[in-house]
Design a protein around this motif. Structure first.
Motif, PDB file in Angstrom:
ATOM      1  N   THR A 151       0.848  -1.213   0.000  1.00 38.10           N
ATOM      2  CA  THR A 151       0.000   0.000   0.000  1.00 38.10           C
ATOM      3  C   THR A 151       0.872   1.247   0.000  1.00 38.10           C
ATOM      4  N   ALA A 155      -0.185   2.899  -3.219  1.00 41.01           N
ATOM      5  CA  ALA A 155      -1.257   3.847  -2.904  1.00 41.01           C
ATOM      6  C   ALA A 155      -0.706   5.211  -2.511  1.00 41.01           C
ATOM      7  N   TRP A 160      -1.421   4.896  -7.485  1.00 40.30           N
ATOM      8  CA  TRP A 160      -2.124   4.175  -8.540  1.00 40.30           C
ATOM      9  C   TRP A 160      -3.352   3.430  -8.033  1.00 40.30           C
ATOM     10  N   LEU A 161      -3.241   2.897  -6.830  1.00 41.60           N
ATOM     11  CA  LEU A 161      -4.307   2.028  -6.323  1.00 41.60           C
ATOM     12  C   LEU A 161      -4.823   2.569  -4.992  1.00 41.60           C
ATOM     13  N   PRO A 162      -6.072   2.255  -4.638  1.00 43.51           N
ATOM     14  CA  PRO A 162      -6.575   2.710  -3.346  1.00 43.51           C
ATOM     15  C   PRO A 162      -5.870   2.007  -2.180  1.00 43.51           C
ATOM     16  N   ALA A 163      -5.731   2.699  -1.065  1.00 50.51           N
ATOM     17  CA  ALA A 163      -5.044   2.124   0.100  1.00 50.51           C
ATOM     18  C   ALA A 163      -5.957   1.196   0.888  1.00 50.51           C
ATOM     19  N   GLY A 164      -7.242   1.274   0.624  1.00 50.17           N
ATOM     20  CA  GLY A 164      -8.154   0.410   1.356  1.00 50.17           C
ATOM     21  C   GLY A 164      -9.562   0.574   0.850  1.00 50.17           C
ATOM     22  N   GLY A 165     -10.480  -0.188   1.428  1.00 51.81           N
ATOM     23  CA  GLY A 165     -11.879  -0.113   1.035  1.00 51.81           C
ATOM     24  C   GLY A 165     -12.212  -1.171   0.010  1.00 51.81           C
ATOM     25  N   ILE A 172     -10.214  -2.429  -9.099  1.00 56.51           N
ATOM     26  CA  ILE A 172      -9.063  -1.660  -8.629  1.00 56.51           C
ATOM     27  C   ILE A 172      -8.861  -1.814  -7.125  1.00 56.51           C
TER      28      ILE A 172
END
Lengths: 306, 529
Positions: A151, A155, A160-165, A172
């Motif tokens: 992350t 993140a 580029w990518l979400p850190a969570g959720g 994604i």
């Protein structure tokens, strides 16, 4: 075959009963209860709560009530998440866990067997050493380290990518958790595949096939079929574990699966929620062990269940 | 090939996110809220994190303003009788439920009866025990109709108390005092808290609840102050893993989070600067001492142990500034009180305190030849462990030999409540409301649940009883201060630190005022650059 399956499923019932019984009494042995909070409840309020959930009845009666409920598919109310029944919580969380675990499992099987085969065919050469080193790293770095590192890179630094959720299951949002979950499995499967593949490649029937001039690709595929047996027996319990959620991955990535319920339930003394997850996991293990045995018959012509 | 695919996926995802945000002009607040609410039923609630959501969804008679001050809510005005027993509230005309029904005095009568009805099984019903008849009703000894809450007419509510309670208005800001919409409780029963069923009267209404993922609320257009509510949608996330929450905050996915990993404080300070907000909080971290058990029944022993603890070290080094050194049981800044009764050695240098502690212990018969043996019990947690270890180290010069015993939270508190054997046990208390009584009542001799120290002092009890019937706030504060002085003299609990509230607040989030109750209703906030 069908008779065999039925017999196995019926045979699983006593096993499940034993698991449920042991779990039921074991969790009650733990000190404290669902309503022991940091701020203690006045005795009257505690009484009201116990009466509300019929926890004031003798334990044996609670046990029979629970078993009775279980037979009709009622897993009871959650003592901690009071707006939900255990059934509702599991129904909401299980599909998420299955999606996540299933994707990770497929990824692990695909990549793991491919890497294992690749390494076996290049035994003790650079390719083999490289793959096995990566596999070793995958096994030794625990996912509670891997997840934050990934992350941090993808993140926070790269963005580029979400850190969570979970994002309603958007692809994604799945990339990091699926990869983190799959990584140690890829490593294990690659090692298992490599080991048994090397063994099978030395077996007489493979040597004969080679001597008969069969193309290497065909030989490899034939060998792989036999080499997969140990992988398959590993996959039964592994699949059950992956599909019923991972506490670490779910907590770190904020994913609404059922893995967390097992741990939260136990820590909260949420008896019914723990029981619900135990029953679910036990069912998965029974079913996947059965599937493994059936797969044996497909892969190994010597195995028959009639 | 594989990377090409990944790029496509990323591009597609990025595009869809871009389109989504461009299409909606909604102001969306992503609010990290530490843990999953156990319930959204204001009568079953018991956690701070539930109160954060409930206070956005509902409005009580009075509410907390941006700085936690008591502010008119559904009640536009109120009067209190001279004896402090009868409160008469006039409800505002434009208070409505989210389905358009007016909020009536009867709704409050229904709500108070519901929470106190033993059949509801409310964990925090005792918060409302000051209301006349509340305790017998909750014990099932009287019918709910005997509760001292009455609708005089549609817009006039009268609440009669059993005895004067100077902090009663503060109590009414607690989430247990929020009203329910009676028809939807009648229709849906326990399921009235579900999205689609819930009718609320606050600034927001519930639209989605995915356990362990998020709760989504949208602005309630029929709220009387809707014109001043700036944020259109709120997502509350149960950010259980504090480090993960920090990463989500740093990645810009959360506008705020009401906790942060204390073990990474230096990193957070360096990276985030004043986005980390630490403010004094209404809570005390303390060690309860078993006053019934020798040698801890000797006040000299308790004083010596307390004196030798370097609280500045605990707060600054172990808790990395997330706590404040505490020399009184009541945290400073509490309502209806002045300066708390501080230990007289608070300003002495550690060296002198140590000397004095050694002398006190020697008087009590302990020294190098006869070392004092202490067991510290605490609930398993890295910081509690470090705190206990540091304290054991501070006690070493006194010749104290310390052992540790840790269990999980449930076991720990069940042991304390059941009066299991302890020498010294860790505990913490966060006030339910901003009043000194809410701290000092813990060691009244008849408080079976909280008095872990088994402290029994008739003088103390008498002062507490006297304070309970004193309506003059100044006079009452004096009496309570006397009580706290006795507390600090006898030390049933050794106060160690005051809690600090920890929040991560993005610069985009405006209107976040640090306050001692750590309440920040979404209606007072806005998002902008």
């Amino acid at each position: 075959m069908l008779r065999y399956v039925l017999r196995r499923l019926l045979g699983a019932l006593p096993t499940l009963l034993v698991i449920v019984t042991v779990a039921f009494f074991l969790i009650r042995v733990a000190p404290g209860g669902p309503f022991n909070l940091e701020r203690p409840l006045p005795p009257q309020i505690m009484e009201n709560l116990l009466a509300y959930y019929q926890l004031d009845q003798p334990l044996w009666r609670q046990y029979f009530n629970y078993i009775g409920g279980l037979l009709t598919g009622d897993l009871g109310p959650s003592y901690v998440y009071r707006d939900f029944t255990v059934d509702q919580l599991l129904r909401q969380g299980l599909p998420v866990s299955i999606q996540l675990g299933g994707t990770a499992l497929l990824l692990a099987i695909g990549v793991g067997t491919a890497l294992g085969t690749f390494a076996a065919l290049r035994q003790n050469r650079a390719g083999d050493v490289g793959v096995m080193t990566v596999a070793m790293v995958g096994i030794t770095i625990p996912n509670f380290v891997m997840a934050p590192v990934l992350t941090l890179i993808f993140a926070i630094w790269l963005g580029w990518l979400p850190a969570g959720g979970w994002g309603e299951g958007a692809l994604i949002n799945k990339l990091l958790p699926v990869f983190t979950l799959a990584l140690p499995q890829i490593a294990v499967i690659a090692r298992l595949t490599r080991g048994s593949m090397i063994e099978v490649l030395r077996a007489d029937h493979v040597r004969t096939a080679r001597a008969n001039g069969l193309p290497p690709r065909v030989v490899t595929l034939r060998a792989l079929r036999g080499a997969l047996l140990p992988v398959v027996s590993y996959l039964g319990p592994a699949a059950a574990a992956l599909l019923t959620g991972s506490v670490v991955i779910e907590t770190i990535f904020g994913i609404p699966g059922i893995g967390r319920y097992f741990v939260q339930g136990a820590l909260n003394r949420d008896y019914t929620l723990v029981m619900g997850t135990v029953v679910t996991i036990a069912l998965f293990i029974v079913v996947f062990n059965l599937l493994v045995d059936l797969l044996y018959a497909v892969l190994d012509p010597k195995v028959r269940y009639d | 090939m594989a990377t090409g695919h990944l790029k496509t996926v990323l591009l597609a995802a990025a595009l869809s996110v871009g389109v989504a945000t461009a299409g909606l002009a909604q102001v969306v607040y992503h609010r990290g809220n530490t843990t999953e609410p156990e319930t959204l039923d204001q009568h079953l609630t018991s956690t701070i994190y539930e109160s954060i959501i409930l206070r956005d969804l509902y409005e009580g008679l009075v509410v907390h303003g941006p700085k936690a001050e008591v502010t008119p809510g559904v009640a536009e005005s109120w009067t209190v009788s001279d004896d402090g027993l009868v409160y008469t509230f006039t409800l505002r005309e434009d208070a409505t439920w989210s389905n358009g029904d007016p909020v009536k005095a009867d709704d409050f009568v229904f709500s108070y009866r519901r929470i106190l009805d033993p059949a509801t099984g409310a964990k925090y019903a005792d918060i409302l025990y000051p209301i006349a008849g509340a305790e017998p009703v909750n014990k099932g000894e009287a019918p709910v109709e005997e509760l001292g809450v009455r609708a005089v007419d549609e817009r006039t509510l009268e609440i009669t108390l059993g005895s004067a309670t100077p902090y009663f208005m503060e109590l009414l800001t607690h989430q247990t005092s929020l009203p329910v919409h009676p028809p939807s409780v009648g229709e849906h029963g326990m399921a009235f808290t579900r999205p689609g069923n819930m009718i609320s009267n606050g600034a927001y209404t519930l639209v989605e609840w995915v356990p362990n993922a998020h709760i989504k609320a949208v602005k309630n257009e029929s709220f009387h102050d809707a014109d001043n509510v700036a944020i259109d949608e709120v997502y509350y996330y149960p950010t259980e893993d504090r480090s993960a929450a920090l990463r989500r905050f740093m990645a810009g996915e959360l506008h705020s989070n009401n906790d942060a990993p204390t073990e990474q404080m230096d990193f957070i300070r360096a990276e985030l600067g004043d986005q980390l907000r630490i403010a004094p909080y209404l809570g005390t971290y303390y060690y309860a001492v078993n006053t019934e058990k020798a040698p801890f029944d000797d006040v000299r022993v308790r004083q010596a142990l307390s004196m030798a603890i370097d609280r500045e070290f605990l707060a600054d080094e172990i808790w990395a500034g997330a706590m404040v050194p505490g020399y009184s049981f009541i945290p400073p800044g509490i309502g209806n009180y002045g300066e708390p009764a501080m230990a007289d050695y608070a300003d002495l240098p550690m060296f002198d305190r140590e000397e004095e502690a050694i002398a006190l212990l020697a008087e009590a018969g302990f020294g190098p030849d006869n070392p004092l043996q202490v067991e510290i019990r605490f609930n398993t947690s890295e910081n509690h462990q470090k705190t206990a270890t540091a304290i054991a180290d501070m006690w070493k010069p006194l010749g104290v030999q310390t052992t540790f015993f840790n269990t999980d939270l449930k076991t720990h508190y069940a042991h304390l409540r059941d009066r299991g054997d302890i020498d010294i046990a860790r505990a913490g208390w966060i006030g339910d409301y901003s009043d000194p009584q809410n701290f000092l009542f813990m060691v009244e001799s008849d408080n079976l649940g909280f008095n872990y120290a088994r402290y029994a002092n008739p003088e103390y009890d008498a002062l507490m009883d006297e304070a309970a019937v004193t309506t003059d706030l100044e006079e009452r504060a004096q009496i309570l201060l006397e009580a706290e002085k006795i507390f600090m003299r006898d030390l049933p609990f050794i106060p160690l630190m005051y809690y600090g509230s920890i929040n991560l607040v993005s610069p985009e989030l405006q209107g976040w005022e640090d306050n001692i109750q750590n309440v920040h209703a979404t209606r007072w906030l806005s998002l902008g650059n």
